[in-house]
Design a protein around this motif. Structure first.
Motif, PDB file in Angstrom:
ATOM      1  N   ASN A  38       0.828  -1.199   0.000  1.00 17.79           N
ATOM      2  CA  ASN A  38       0.000   0.000   0.000  1.00 17.79           C
ATOM      3  C   ASN A  38       0.868   1.256   0.000  1.00 17.79           C
ATOM      4  O   ASN A  38       0.679   2.157  -0.797  1.00 17.79           O
ATOM      5  CB  ASN A  38      -0.925  -0.027   1.219  1.00 17.79           C
ATOM      6  CG  ASN A  38      -1.978   1.022   1.157  1.00 17.79           C
ATOM      7  OD1 ASN A  38      -2.535   1.281   0.100  1.00 17.79           O
ATOM      8  ND2 ASN A  38      -2.249   1.659   2.281  1.00 17.79           N
ATOM      9  N   SER A  63      -0.526  -1.125  -5.043  1.00 20.11           N
ATOM     10  CA  SER A  63      -1.929  -1.286  -5.444  1.00 20.11           C
ATOM     11  C   SER A  63      -2.802  -1.388  -4.197  1.00 20.11           C
ATOM     12  O   SER A  63      -2.557  -2.225  -3.328  1.00 20.11           O
ATOM     13  CB  SER A  63      -2.066  -2.559  -6.295  1.00 20.11           C
ATOM     14  OG  SER A  63      -3.394  -2.725  -6.721  1.00 20.11           O
ATOM     15  N   ASN A  64      -3.785  -0.521  -4.130  1.00 17.30           N
ATOM     16  CA  ASN A  64      -4.700  -0.527  -2.986  1.00 17.30           C
ATOM     17  C   ASN A  64      -5.760  -1.605  -3.196  1.00 17.30           C
ATOM     18  O   ASN A  64      -6.625  -1.476  -4.061  1.00 17.30           O
ATOM     19  CB  ASN A  64      -5.338   0.867  -2.871  1.00 17.30           C
ATOM     20  CG  ASN A  64      -6.362   0.934  -1.758  1.00 17.30           C
ATOM     21  OD1 ASN A  64      -6.543  -0.029  -1.003  1.00 17.30           O
ATOM     22  ND2 ASN A  64      -7.040   2.059  -1.659  1.00 17.30           N
ATOM     23  N   ALA A  66      -8.304  -2.350  -1.661  1.00 17.81           N
ATOM     24  CA  ALA A  66      -9.698  -1.948  -1.406  1.00 17.81           C
ATOM     25  C   ALA A  66     -10.336  -1.281  -2.625  1.00 17.81           C
ATOM     26  O   ALA A  66     -11.546  -1.044  -2.638  1.00 17.81           O
ATOM     27  CB  ALA A  66      -9.738  -0.997  -0.211  1.00 17.81           C
ATOM     28  N   ASP A  67      -9.530  -0.974  -3.649  1.00 19.69           N
ATOM     29  CA  ASP A  67     -10.020  -0.229  -4.811  1.00 19.69           C
ATOM     30  C   ASP A  67     -10.276  -1.187  -5.989  1.00 19.69           C
ATOM     31  O   ASP A  67      -9.354  -1.841  -6.487  1.00 19.69           O
ATOM     32  CB  ASP A  67      -8.958   0.821  -5.177  1.00 19.69           C
ATOM     33  CG  ASP A  67      -9.409   1.741  -6.280  1.00 19.69           C
ATOM     34  OD1 ASP A  67      -9.456   2.952  -6.041  1.00 19.69           O
ATOM     35  OD2 ASP A  67      -9.696   1.252  -7.407  1.00 19.69           O
ATOM     36  N   ASP A  69     -11.001  -0.776  -9.222  1.00 19.23           N
ATOM     37  CA  ASP A  69     -10.309  -0.526 -10.488  1.00 19.23           C
ATOM     38  C   ASP A  69      -8.816  -0.849 -10.396  1.00 19.23           C
ATOM     39  O   ASP A  69      -8.223  -1.362 -11.347  1.00 19.23           O
ATOM     40  CB  ASP A  69     -10.499   0.935 -10.927  1.00 19.23           C
ATOM     41  CG  ASP A  69     -11.959   1.224 -11.254  1.00 19.23           C
ATOM     42  OD1 ASP A  69     -12.692   0.271 -11.576  1.00 19.23           O
ATOM     43  OD2 ASP A  69     -12.371   2.400 -11.176  1.00 19.23           O
ATOM     44  N   GLN A  70      -8.222  -0.545  -9.235  1.00 18.53           N
ATOM     45  CA  GLN A  70      -6.791  -0.846  -9.071  1.00 18.53           C
ATOM     46  C   GLN A  70      -6.538  -2.355  -9.088  1.00 18.53           C
ATOM     47  O   GLN A  70      -5.509  -2.818  -9.582  1.00 18.53           O
ATOM     48  CB  GLN A  70      -6.254  -0.248  -7.773  1.00 18.53           C
ATOM     49  CG  GLN A  70      -6.091   1.266  -7.856  1.00 18.53           C
ATOM     50  CD  GLN A  70      -5.354   1.844  -6.660  1.00 18.53           C
ATOM     51  OE1 GLN A  70      -4.457   1.230  -6.096  1.00 18.53           O
ATOM     52  NE2 GLN A  70      -5.736   3.054  -6.272  1.00 18.53           N
ATOM     53  N   ARG A 110     -13.821   1.284   6.734  1.00 20.31           N
ATOM     54  CA  ARG A 110     -12.453   1.126   6.212  1.00 20.31           C
ATOM     55  C   ARG A 110     -11.972  -0.327   6.368  1.00 20.31           C
ATOM     56  O   ARG A 110     -11.385  -0.905   5.456  1.00 20.31           O
ATOM     57  CB  ARG A 110     -11.521   2.105   6.944  1.00 20.31           C
ATOM     58  CG  ARG A 110     -10.136   2.177   6.394  1.00 20.31           C
ATOM     59  CD  ARG A 110     -10.090   2.860   5.017  1.00 20.31           C
ATOM     60  NE  ARG A 110      -8.812   2.635   4.368  1.00 20.31           N
ATOM     61  CZ  ARG A 110      -8.681   2.397   3.066  1.00 20.31           C
ATOM     62  NH1 ARG A 110      -9.709   2.382   2.265  1.00 20.31           N
ATOM     63  NH2 ARG A 110      -7.484   2.197   2.556  1.00 20.31           N
ATOM     64  N   GLU A 113     -13.720  -2.526   3.934  1.00 22.31           N
ATOM     65  CA  GLU A 113     -13.223  -2.298   2.560  1.00 22.31           C
ATOM     66  C   GLU A 113     -11.868  -2.950   2.326  1.00 22.31           C
ATOM     67  O   GLU A 113     -11.650  -3.608   1.309  1.00 22.31           O
ATOM     68  CB  GLU A 113     -13.083  -0.798   2.286  1.00 22.31           C
ATOM     69  CG  GLU A 113     -14.359  -0.172   1.781  1.00 22.31           C
ATOM     70  CD  GLU A 113     -14.286   1.345   1.805  1.00 22.31           C
ATOM     71  OE1 GLU A 113     -13.172   1.897   1.774  1.00 22.31           O
ATOM     72  OE2 GLU A 113     -15.355   1.970   1.888  1.00 22.31           O
ATOM     73  N   SER A 118     -11.732  -6.150  -0.571  1.00 20.90           N
ATOM     74  CA  SER A 118     -10.507  -6.431  -1.330  1.00 20.90           C
ATOM     75  C   SER A 118     -10.551  -7.842  -1.908  1.00 20.90           C
ATOM     76  O   SER A 118     -10.077  -8.087  -3.017  1.00 20.90           O
ATOM     77  CB  SER A 118      -9.291  -6.300  -0.413  1.00 20.90           C
ATOM     78  OG  SER A 118      -9.383  -7.243   0.640  1.00 20.90           O
ATOM     79  N   ASN A 121     -12.787  -7.819  -4.823  1.00 25.77           N
ATOM     80  CA  ASN A 121     -12.080  -7.134  -5.927  1.00 25.77           C
ATOM     81  C   ASN A 121     -11.068  -8.058  -6.600  1.00 25.77           C
ATOM     82  O   ASN A 121     -11.034  -8.187  -7.828  1.00 25.77           O
ATOM     83  CB  ASN A 121     -11.307  -5.913  -5.409  1.00 25.77           C
ATOM     84  CG  ASN A 121     -12.210  -4.821  -4.881  1.00 25.77           C
ATOM     85  OD1 ASN A 121     -13.392  -4.780  -5.205  1.00 25.77           O
ATOM     86  ND2 ASN A 121     -11.658  -3.932  -4.072  1.00 25.77           N
TER      87      ASN A 121
END
Ligand code: NAP
Length: 248
Positions: A38, A63-64, A66-67, A69-70, A110, A113, A118, A121
């Motif tokens: 992170n 790369s996060n 929790a995101d 698109d990432q 948080r 997420e 994650s 994702n």
């Protein structure tokens, strides 16, 4: 014989603690390792170097997890750099502990997420590649706290229990394509983080564990090697407690 010879693995949260232990043991066992972090840029560069010295291909990616698109972008990049993706270890996680009375909505969201979303994702991002390959092993890092609950960690416990439900569902959805999904529930694992705690308190925890010691990142990594390797080819949908007998 190296148990992961020629396999390509992704480990999220590889820059420190348990994730870094998994990356190192995977490399010793012959796996090429892509890992994420992170913010620990320096530690990531050092790990990349150390893994490469073991004679495998290794690369760190900021790369996060929790995101959404990432995660998509990450898998695209890893697939380009490494080719096949045989093993995904969803290890990245955080805590924001407090009693419910003092827990903010932000700290609840948080933790969910980073720890739980994650995994949605990353699994969604990697599934197309693994479906095409008709094989893959996904290993998700829960916790003894997700199995048992813990006062002061309702957000963390909910995220870690959620991981178990998600993983069992994936085992059912993806099993027919030879994609296995399992969970590891570590107990008390001693990392740099726990070195900062009061020694007397930590000793008290050790004394309450049947095997009379805290676990090491390598203890968790060895369970990941088993689940990532073909030795566990007929195992899916399981939660393996790696906790020195804590939940016995
Ligand atoms: P740690 O030492 O705090 O390391 C956490 C790792 O996750 C770091 O590499 C960190 O990267 C990364 N990370 C944090 N947020 C991220 C994000 N949004 N995106 C991508 N990476 C992120 O933790 P640990 O003790 O090794 O724990 C690893 C996993 O095991 C966690 O899921 C934890 O819940 C679980 N676990 C730990 C224990 C224990 O006793 N230690 C027990 C049970 C379960 P940066 O370095 O860049 O911040």
């Amino acid at each position: 014989m190296k148990l992961l010879e020629g396999k390509n693995a992704i480990v999220t949260g590889g820059s420190r603690g348990i994730g870094s232990g998994i990356a190192k043991v995977f490399a010793e066992q012959g796996a090429n390792v892509a890992f994420t972090y992170n913010s620990s840029e320096e530690a990531a560069k050092e790990l990349e170097k150390e893994l490469s010295e073991a004679g495998v291909k290794a690369k760190g990616y900021k790369s996060n997890a929790a995101d959404f698109d990432q995660a998509q972008e990450l898998i695209k990049n890893v697939a380009e750099d490494f080719g096949a993706i045989d093993i995904l270890v969803n290890n990245a996680g955080i805590t924001k502990d407090n009693l419910l009375m003092r827990m903010s909505e932000e700290d609840f969201d948080r933790v969910i997420e980073v720890n739980l979303k994650s995994i949605f994702n990353m699994t969604k991002a990697v599934q197309r590649t693994m479906l095409k390959q008709r094989k893959g092993s996904i290993i998700n890092m829960s916790s003894v706290v997700g199995v048992k609950g813990n006062a002061g960690q309702a957000n963390y416990a909910a995220s870690k229990a959620g991981i178990i439900g998600f993983s069992k569902s994936m085992a059912l959805e993806l099993g027919s394509r030879n994609i296995r999904t399992n969970v590891i529930a570590p107990g008390f694992i001693e990392t740099e983080m726990t070195e900062k705690l009061d020694e007397k308190v930590v000793q008290g925890w050790r004394d309450n564990i049947p095997l009379k010691r805290g676990g090491s990142p390598e203890d968790i990594a060895n369970a990941c090697v088993f689940l990532g390797s073909d030795l566990s080819a007929y195992i899916t949908g399981q939660v393996i407690n790696v906790d020195g007998g804590m939940l016995t």
